[in-house]
Every structure is written in structure tokens, then in C-alpha cells.
Design a protein around this motif. Structure first.
Motif, PDB file in Angstrom:
ATOM      1  N   ARG A  12      26.984  32.893  29.555  1.00  0.00           N
ATOM      2  CA  ARG A  12      27.200  33.354  30.064  1.00  0.00           C
ATOM      3  C   ARG A  12      27.019  32.771  31.732  1.00  0.00           C
ATOM      4  O   ARG A  12      25.780  31.909  31.893  1.00  0.00           O
ATOM      5  CB  ARG A  12      27.549  35.264  29.849  1.00  0.00           C
ATOM      6  N   HIS A  13      27.544  33.701  32.385  1.00  0.00           N
ATOM      7  CA  HIS A  13      27.156  33.349  34.035  1.00  0.00           C
ATOM      8  C   HIS A  13      26.034  34.335  34.199  1.00  0.00           C
ATOM      9  O   HIS A  13      26.213  35.363  34.376  1.00  0.00           O
ATOM     10  CB  HIS A  13      28.461  33.116  35.110  1.00  0.00           C
ATOM     11  N   GLU A  47      27.025  43.109  22.478  1.00  0.00           N
ATOM     12  CA  GLU A  47      27.426  42.239  23.137  1.00  0.00           C
ATOM     13  C   GLU A  47      28.202  41.026  22.557  1.00  0.00           C
ATOM     14  O   GLU A  47      29.094  39.824  22.911  1.00  0.00           O
ATOM     15  CB  GLU A  47      26.249  41.780  24.090  1.00  0.00           C
ATOM     16  N   PRO A 106      33.185  42.183  20.144  1.00  0.00           N
ATOM     17  CA  PRO A 106      31.536  43.033  21.431  1.00  0.00           C
ATOM     18  C   PRO A 106      32.399  44.238  22.067  1.00  0.00           C
ATOM     19  O   PRO A 106      33.575  44.442  22.402  1.00  0.00           O
ATOM     20  CB  PRO A 106      31.399  42.326  22.021  1.00  0.00           C
ATOM     21  N   PRO A 135      32.389  43.908  26.631  1.00  0.00           N
ATOM     22  CA  PRO A 135      32.555  42.171  26.727  1.00  0.00           C
ATOM     23  C   PRO A 135      32.877  41.632  28.237  1.00  0.00           C
ATOM     24  O   PRO A 135      33.549  40.650  28.541  1.00  0.00           O
ATOM     25  CB  PRO A 135      34.206  41.819  26.492  1.00  0.00           C
ATOM     26  N   THR A 136      31.625  42.619  28.847  1.00  0.00           N
ATOM     27  CA  THR A 136      31.809  41.809  30.292  1.00  0.00           C
ATOM     28  C   THR A 136      30.454  41.227  29.971  1.00  0.00           C
ATOM     29  O   THR A 136      29.991  40.596  31.556  1.00  0.00           O
ATOM     30  CB  THR A 136      31.697  43.210  31.474  1.00  0.00           C
ATOM     31  N   ALA A 172      29.906  37.941  28.562  1.00  0.00           N
ATOM     32  CA  ALA A 172      30.173  36.832  28.125  1.00  0.00           C
ATOM     33  C   ALA A 172      31.100  36.349  28.335  1.00  0.00           C
ATOM     34  O   ALA A 172      32.191  37.020  27.697  1.00  0.00           O
ATOM     35  CB  ALA A 172      29.344  37.008  27.496  1.00  0.00           C
ATOM     36  N   ALA A 173      31.238  35.203  28.065  1.00  0.00           N
ATOM     37  CA  ALA A 173      32.465  34.363  27.993  1.00  0.00           C
ATOM     38  C   ALA A 173      33.023  33.569  26.436  1.00  0.00           C
ATOM     39  O   ALA A 173      33.920  34.014  26.522  1.00  0.00           O
ATOM     40  CB  ALA A 173      32.509  32.957  29.014  1.00  0.00           C
ATOM     41  N   ARG A 174      31.899  34.114  25.990  1.00  0.00           N
ATOM     42  CA  ARG A 174      31.615  33.057  24.662  1.00  0.00           C
ATOM     43  C   ARG A 174      30.697  33.797  24.280  1.00  0.00           C
ATOM     44  O   ARG A 174      29.610  33.680  24.195  1.00  0.00           O
ATOM     45  CB  ARG A 174      31.430  31.681  24.451  1.00  0.00           C
TER      46      ARG A 174
END
Lengths: 184, 184
Positions: free
Chosen positions: B66-67, B100, B139, B142-143, B145-147
Motif C-alpha cells: 500500500r501507499h 483489509e 476485502p 478495498p481502500t 491496499a493495491a495488492r
């Protein structure tokens, strides 16, 4: 594996609520794409911190037994402190070790740099491992600790397991060194 | 060993500079006995956070890529989040993992509780280790993580060494588990 589209929050702006030489409190206007937009509290510090696991094969690891008023807890900590203006994290790590323990650390190698609370605060911690130390005398900053002591690695492992390292920088540094630097 | 008299700062009082449901900024009036008296900035959070190293002997460790806007960095993180009112840290750890990642963690055992920045902030992080997980679906949040991915333990060790775990809670949890829980 669950694949999702790349997820990155959009930052629209930031305003300062409170500012000082030690800490700045901000509200960041962020948006989770396609979901919601809100203001998120952020603590910014103009400094980072550096700490060192000083390891000697005969003595163990150099630690401070100290009290923290904020959490009203006693615990073992590695020597650590703020990186001052114009100073490198490694220089700060050496200086803090000398000031707080009275020992000059041997050659340093960086372990890692990380963000201890990366959802709230932008402060970074720099962790180092030092190979041995030379005794110079009493700590020049004796206000930090009640005791300075070398803990043999098995006793250190027991102290972690007993919850005697509740200070994040120290716990992370010691666990990192135990997992990656083969202290035993 | 260097012996010093017990050292404990005296707290004379505290005033609030800013308050909200998420964060309170205070100035604490503290004195280092026989030395100096000054005001120290303190960030208080009305919540703690909980995170989980979910380990499956065949799959490895369950992680999110994640960012973080605050540090503008991508990295691997363990599922984690705020402990809600009336919730135990262990319940929060299970809920956050499901939301998550879409996986329900197996039996949890506590690793430790610590204070990630104990000179500045009173927030506590509760770390858990889960034995395996059951896949429920996508999840529900879903906000974050990208993966979502299982990383085999050797790949996880490499990711730590490569500086891909810069999130403090995740780094501490993973290093603690590697040092004390024999994940391999």
C-alpha cells in the motif's frame, strides 16, 4: 492472491493548526478515489531520531533502564535521540550513545529507516548496529536513565518476552538485530 | 555498569492546545530533578491500534502492498487498524484482517504491546500472531491496499532487508515474529 486496482489517496491540500520548533499539527485534505473526501490529522516533526544497538560479543547489548512520564512506564531502551541540524543520522547515533551511556560505539552499520506511526506522524527513525564499544567515563547526559547496563543476549531476549522493552524505537531495533544480525 | 540515582521527571501539569476526536495536542510542564523545568509537546490519541502477522506454514505471511500519502511511500504492511470503542485489541486485529484482506485469521496469540514514539505520543500498538487463515472473499475495505499477497518467509526477510517495510507497526511485528516465533 487478491488483485485490486492500484490504490493511492489524492492529497488536495493541507492547513496548519499549530506550529512550533518541535511539532506541527496539520489537517490534510485527502480523497480516497471514488469513495470519500475528508480532513486527516497529521503530526509533522522537523527532525528525525537515531538509535543504536551496541553489541559486544562478550558483554551483550548496551541498554538504559529509564522512566517515561508520557506512558508512566519503566523499561530498557537503546541509546537514541534526535538528529540535530547539520548532523547525519549516524553521527547523531554515535553522539547520543556517548552522551547517554559514557561508551563510544565501535563501527556502525545501518539496519533500517522507518516511520513509527505512518498514518499519523511523518517522523522517521534511523536504526544502527555498532560492533563493540570503548568506555570513556560517566554519561555526559545523566538525565536520561536510572541505570546503564550491558545485558547478555539471552537476558535481552527474556526482557523482550517479559514486555520490558515497550519503547518502539528500542523494541524495533532489538528485534531487527535479533532477526537479521545473528547477535547470539 | 554505570550506576546513577533513580531518574524520573516530575510532571507539574498539562494544558491542551488542540483537541479533537482523533488527536489531542498538549503541553506538559515537566521538570528534570535538579536540572531544568520546561514545557514538552505531547500528542495524545484516544485510541490504540492492533495488527497481525498472519502466518501459514505453506503460504508464508499475509501482507498488503500500500501507499502512504503522509510519507509518499509504497511498502508491505500487515493488516492493522484502530481498536474501536468497546472492542478488545484481539477483536480489532481479527476484524481489520478480514476487512483489509478478505481472509479470516486462525487462532491469535499476543506478541507484545508497545509505544511506537514514547517521547512524543501516547498511542499504543498491540501485535498479534495468527496461525493460518481461511479465505472468505474479497476485502470488504478495498481502500487500504493495491495488492493483498502471501509472501513466503524468505521473500519477506528479503523485503525487510530491501527496506520495503517502512511502516513501523508492520516492521516491528514482522521482526518480532521472525526473532521470537520461528516462522521458518
Amino acid at each position: 492472491m487478491t488483485e485490486q486496482p492500484p490504490m493511492r489517496w489524492t492529497v488536495h491540500g493541507e492547513r496548519t493548526i499549530y506550529d512550533s520548533a518541535w511539532v506541527r499539527l496539520c489537517l490534510v485534505d485527502v480523497e480516497i478515489p471514488g469513495r470519500e473526501r475528508f480532513e486527516h490529522h497529521v503530526v509533522r516533526t522537523p527532525y528525525s531520531a537515531a538509535g543504536t544497538v551496541v553489541h559486544d560479543p562478550d558483554r551483550g547489548v548496551l541498554l538504559l533502564w529509564r522512566h517515561r512520564f508520557l506512558t508512566d512506564t519503566w523499561g530498557w531502551e537503546v541509546p537514541a535521540g534526535m538528529v540535530e541540524a547539520g548532523e547525519s543520522p549516524a553521527d547523531a547515533a554515535v553522539r547520543e550513545t556517548i552522551e547517554e551511556t559514557g561508551w563510544r560505539p565501535g563501527p556502525l552499520r545501518p539496519l533500517t529507516t522507518y516511520h513509527p506511526i505512518n498514518g499519523l506522524c511523518d517522523e522517521a527513525f534511523h536504526l544502527f548496529l555498532a560492533d563493540g564499544a570503548e568506555h570513556l567515563g560517566d554519561p555526559t547526559d545523566p538525565t536520561e536513565a536510572a541505570r546503564v547496563e550491558w545485558l547478555p543476549v539471552p537476558a535481552l531476549r527474556q526482557a523482550v518476552a517479559d514486555g520490558q522493552l515497550r519503547d518502539g524505537l528500542s523494541l524495533t531495533a532489538v528485534c531487527y538485530a535479533l532477526a537479521f544480525a545473528s547477535l547470539d
